[in-house]
Design an enzyme around this catalytic site. Structure first.
Site, mmCIF file in Angstrom:
data_model
loop_
_atom_site.group_PDB
_atom_site.id
_atom_site.type_symbol
_atom_site.label_atom_id
_atom_site.label_comp_id
_atom_site.label_asym_id
_atom_site.label_seq_id
_atom_site.Cartn_x
_atom_site.Cartn_y
_atom_site.Cartn_z
ATOM 1 C CG HIS A 77 37.138 35.978 72.554
ATOM 2 N ND1 HIS A 77 37.513 34.979 73.415
ATOM 3 C CD2 HIS A 77 37.745 35.717 71.365
ATOM 4 C CE1 HIS A 77 38.330 34.145 72.771
ATOM 5 N NE2 HIS A 77 38.484 34.572 71.533
ATOM 6 C CD GLU A 99 37.396 33.589 67.689
ATOM 7 O OE1 GLU A 99 38.404 33.984 67.132
ATOM 8 O OE2 GLU A 99 37.257 33.607 68.921
HETATM 9 O O1 LIG Z 1 40.929 35.784 69.198
HETATM 10 C C1 LIG Z 1 41.352 34.830 68.582
HETATM 11 C C2 LIG Z 1 40.782 33.509 68.706
HETATM 12 O O2 LIG Z 1 40.227 33.263 69.952
HETATM 13 C C3 LIG Z 1 41.666 32.404 68.239
HETATM 14 O O3 LIG Z 1 42.786 32.238 69.061
HETATM 15 P P1 LIG Z 1 43.815 31.085 68.671
HETATM 16 O O4 LIG Z 1 44.102 31.242 67.214
HETATM 17 O O5 LIG Z 1 45.003 31.331 69.523
HETATM 18 O O6 LIG Z 1 43.130 29.779 68.937
#
Ligand SMILES: O=C[C@H](O)COP(=O)(O)O
Length: 282
Positions: free
Chosen positions: A124, A193
């Site tokens: 991540h 992401e």
């Molecule tokens: O792990 C999830 C992602 O990093 C997205 O997080 P978020 O929806 O709070 O931006």
């Protein structure tokens, strides 16, 4: 990094857990949630109970959707207890590459499998930024996850919004590196992401996501893995409808804290068209 991982490792966890998942899971729509470090244990239990209550809604979906949740390590036992019999899978937000040894504070993939985990997140952006994770460590963690029979959720995405060409290039470098740790026919999920869309006000634009997701899908095909592609970054109700046909699901953060949103997302994903099968390899 690979020198710390035995080449032909077959962990005790693989033998205990029965190895990798069913082949038919390869292209089912999938929705995942990471709780990051937002909740304490009591709040996590409450949230997990709310997720367990979605069991009926899951069963009524017009098409099966895989749902997994990733709480913090100390809540894995709660997940095992509260999600039992619901069809909701769970896992962890990180893993170490070693099976055992002098790695203070770390958790192995085998231990996660013993705890009933099915998925584990690797790479991540927050771990890359705050904890110095590199493409090499992410590859090593991906390999450890696969050997233990877990499905790695490989997070990848460009750091800045500098156009599609850079987004594709930066993302594919990360994905290719991670897949270097996974053997052919491994089951993986890639969570695309864009870092600039994480914790933001809006998800990345649909055209942007579609283009990068398509490149990731081709990369998965070329590596011969059984892969699904999901989008993450301020994803919530309404996001999947704009992306349907380009991704297999969503990876949610903050917007899943309210499980009514999660239910809405599951219904949208089930109702939307599942992407066409991967083209045959030449
Ligand atoms: O792990 C999830 C992602 O990093 C997205 O997080 P978020 O929806 O709070 O931006």
């Amino acid at each position: 990094m690979n020198d710390v991982i035995p080449e032909n490792a077959t962990s005790a966890a693989v033998r205990l857990s029965g190895a990798s998942g069913p082949p038919e899971a390869g292209r089912r729509p999938v929705v995942g949630v990471s709780l990051k470090l937002y909740f304490g244990l009591a709040a996590t239990r409450t949230w997990l109970a709310d997720v367990a209550a979605l069991k009926g809604a899951l069963a009524e979906l017009p098409r099966p959707v895989d749902l997994f949740v990733l709480p913090s390590f100390p809540a894995l036992a709660d997940a095992r207890e509260l999600l039992a019999g619901t069809g909701v899978a769970y896992g962890a937000q990180d893993v170490h590459w070693a099976e055992s040894g002098a790695w203070t504070g770390e958790v192995s993939a085998g231990m996660l499998a013993e705890a009933g985990a099915r998925y584990v997140e690797v790479g991540h952006a927050e771990r890359r930024r705050h904890f110095g994770e590199t493409d090499a460590t992410v590859a090593a963690k991906t390999g450890a996850a696969v050997r233990a029979g877990l499905v790695p959720v490989i997070c990848a995405g460009e750091r800045h919004d500098n156009g599609l060409a850079q987004a594709v290039e930066e993302t594919l470098i990360q994905v290719r590196a991670a897949l270097g740790g996974a053997g052919p026919d491994s089951e993986v999920i890639v969570a695309y992401e864009p870092v600039w869309a994480i914790g933001a006000r809006e998800p990345a634009p649909a055209r942007h996501v579609r283009t990068v997701a398509s490149a990731v899908r081709t990369c998965l095909r070329d590596h011969g893995v059984r892969g699904r592609v999901v989008y993450g970054g301020t994803a919530g109700p309404g996001t999947f409808g704009r992306l349907a046909g380009s991704v297999d699901g969503l990876f949610l953060g903050r917007l899943a804290h309210d499980t009514a949103n999660l239910r809405h997302v599951l219904e949208e994903v089930a109702a939307a068209t599942v992407p066409a099968p991967l083209p045959l390899r030449p």
